[in-house]
Motif scaffolding. Structure first.
Motif, PDB file in Angstrom:
ATOM      1  N   UNK A   7      -9.397  13.314 -15.403  1.00  0.00           N
ATOM      2  CA  UNK A   7      -8.438  12.313 -14.941  1.00  0.00           C
ATOM      3  C   UNK A   7      -8.701  12.006 -13.472  1.00  0.00           C
ATOM      4  N   UNK A   8      -9.030  10.777 -13.207  1.00  0.00           N
ATOM      5  CA  UNK A   8      -9.288  10.383 -11.829  1.00  0.00           C
ATOM      6  C   UNK A   8      -8.021  10.534 -10.995  1.00  0.00           C
ATOM      7  N   UNK A   9      -8.164  11.133  -9.827  1.00  0.00           N
ATOM      8  CA  UNK A   9      -7.052  11.112  -8.882  1.00  0.00           C
ATOM      9  C   UNK A   9      -7.020   9.734  -8.245  1.00  0.00           C
ATOM     10  N   UNK A  10      -8.193   9.284  -7.827  1.00  0.00           N
ATOM     11  CA  UNK A  10      -8.279   7.934  -7.274  1.00  0.00           C
ATOM     12  C   UNK A  10      -8.449   6.968  -8.443  1.00  0.00           C
ATOM     13  N   UNK A  11      -7.557   5.997  -8.538  1.00  0.00           N
ATOM     14  CA  UNK A  11      -7.530   5.144  -9.722  1.00  0.00           C
ATOM     15  C   UNK A  11      -8.585   4.043  -9.713  1.00  0.00           C
ATOM     16  N   UNK A  12      -9.015   3.648  -8.533  1.00  0.00           N
ATOM     17  CA  UNK A  12      -9.969   2.546  -8.462  1.00  0.00           C
ATOM     18  C   UNK A  12      -9.227   1.214  -8.552  1.00  0.00           C
ATOM     19  N   UNK A  38      -8.409   0.786 -14.829  1.00  0.00           N
ATOM     20  CA  UNK A  38      -9.766   1.104 -15.277  1.00  0.00           C
ATOM     21  C   UNK A  38      -9.815   1.301 -16.791  1.00  0.00           C
ATOM     22  N   UNK A  39      -8.700   1.742 -17.353  1.00  0.00           N
ATOM     23  CA  UNK A  39      -8.612   1.900 -18.795  1.00  0.00           C
ATOM     24  C   UNK A  39      -8.692   0.533 -19.482  1.00  0.00           C
ATOM     25  N   UNK A  40      -7.921  -0.420 -18.930  1.00  0.00           N
ATOM     26  CA  UNK A  40      -7.960  -1.796 -19.451  1.00  0.00           C
ATOM     27  C   UNK A  40      -9.345  -2.410 -19.241  1.00  0.00           C
ATOM     28  N   UNK A  50     -15.835   6.156 -12.842  1.00  0.00           N
ATOM     29  CA  UNK A  50     -15.473   7.526 -12.465  1.00  0.00           C
ATOM     30  C   UNK A  50     -15.348   7.544 -10.949  1.00  0.00           C
ATOM     31  N   UNK A  51     -14.466   8.396 -10.435  1.00  0.00           N
ATOM     32  CA  UNK A  51     -14.294   8.405  -8.982  1.00  0.00           C
ATOM     33  C   UNK A  51     -14.427   9.819  -8.438  1.00  0.00           C
ATOM     34  N   UNK A  52     -14.495   9.902  -7.125  1.00  0.00           N
ATOM     35  CA  UNK A  52     -14.520  11.175  -6.396  1.00  0.00           C
ATOM     36  C   UNK A  52     -15.711  12.052  -6.755  1.00  0.00           C
ATOM     37  N   UNK A 133     -17.255   4.926  -1.549  1.00  0.00           N
ATOM     38  CA  UNK A 133     -17.959   6.193  -1.742  1.00  0.00           C
ATOM     39  C   UNK A 133     -17.293   7.106  -2.771  1.00  0.00           C
ATOM     40  N   UNK A 134     -18.116   7.679  -3.632  1.00  0.00           N
ATOM     41  CA  UNK A 134     -17.631   8.555  -4.692  1.00  0.00           C
ATOM     42  C   UNK A 134     -17.442   7.848  -6.024  1.00  0.00           C
TER      43      UNK A 134
END
Ligand SMILES: CSCCC(=O)C(=O)O
Ligand SMILES: [Fe+2]
Length: 192
Positions: A7-12, A38-40, A50-52, A133-134
């Motif tokens: 589960x991304x902490x940062x949603x994007x 991001x799911x949509x 994906x983040x971080x 970044x990430x």
């Protein structure tokens, strides 16, 4: 998809674009802004986010290794886009922003700087995805897309590939290409 295990902490951030012809490096929000999760984004484009994943902070490197292994990303290199670092800068920037597709996935992990990947959703509308970044973005083969720097004019990213890299862009229209047809069939399956 890894949503169940990671589960991304940062949603994007991603949003539907306006149709103004102003500077491509601006955000180009609609009025009122229309963001998309991001799911949509995955459902309407097949793009995975994906983040971080951060080498400096040593975050989620195991996730990156897992993705690389599972998807057989055997090739990697780094690309820096800036006036100073990118040969034929103006020409490259123009061709990145020309709507195109590839016969393979476009995989980018942002190391420094930022920019926007624009992708067409299943209704042929532009969605702008901000990358910093990430962020790891996996753009499926056969989707129409483009890239632009933002007002900071700098991005450094890792590129991954399955086997020997082929960076060739096929500019729109490329509707008769098998990868395009396969992409559309896959998207129909996602909707069902
Ligand atoms: C963030 S990488 C720069 C853009 C790019 O590699 C591409 O559009 O193919
Ligand atoms: Fe591309």
């Amino acid at each position: 998809m890894y949503f169940n295990v990671y589960r991304n902490k940062k949603m994007g951030r991603a949003w539907y674009m306006d149709d103004s012809t102003e500077d491509q490096r601006l955000e180009h929000h609609r009025n009122p802004p229309k963001f998309i999760s991001m799911r949509e984004l995955y459902k309407v484009s097949g793009v995975e986010y994906f983040s971080e994943i951060n080498f400096i902070l040593n975050e989620n490197i195991d996730l990156l290794e897992k993705i690389k292994k599972e998807r057989n990303y055997t090739y990697e290199d780094e690309l820096t886009c800036s006036k100073e670092c990118l040969p034929n800068y103006e020409e490259k920037i123009k061709s990145f922003f020309q709507e195109h597709l590839h016969t393979d996935e476009e995989i980018r992990l942002v190391l420094q700087g930022s920019g926007y990947f624009d992708v067409r959703d299943t209704n042929d509308e532009w969605i702008r995805i901000e990358v910093t970044p990430g962020d790891l973005l996996i753009i499926p083969k056969g989707i129409y897309h483009r890239f632009t720097l933002d007002m900071n004019n700098f991005i450094k990213a890792k590129r991954y590939f399955v086997g020997e890299p082929v960076w060739t862009p096929h500019n729109r229209p490329a509707d008769e290409m098998p990868c395009r047809k396969q992409y559309l069939a896959k998207m129909n399956g996602l909707k069902a």
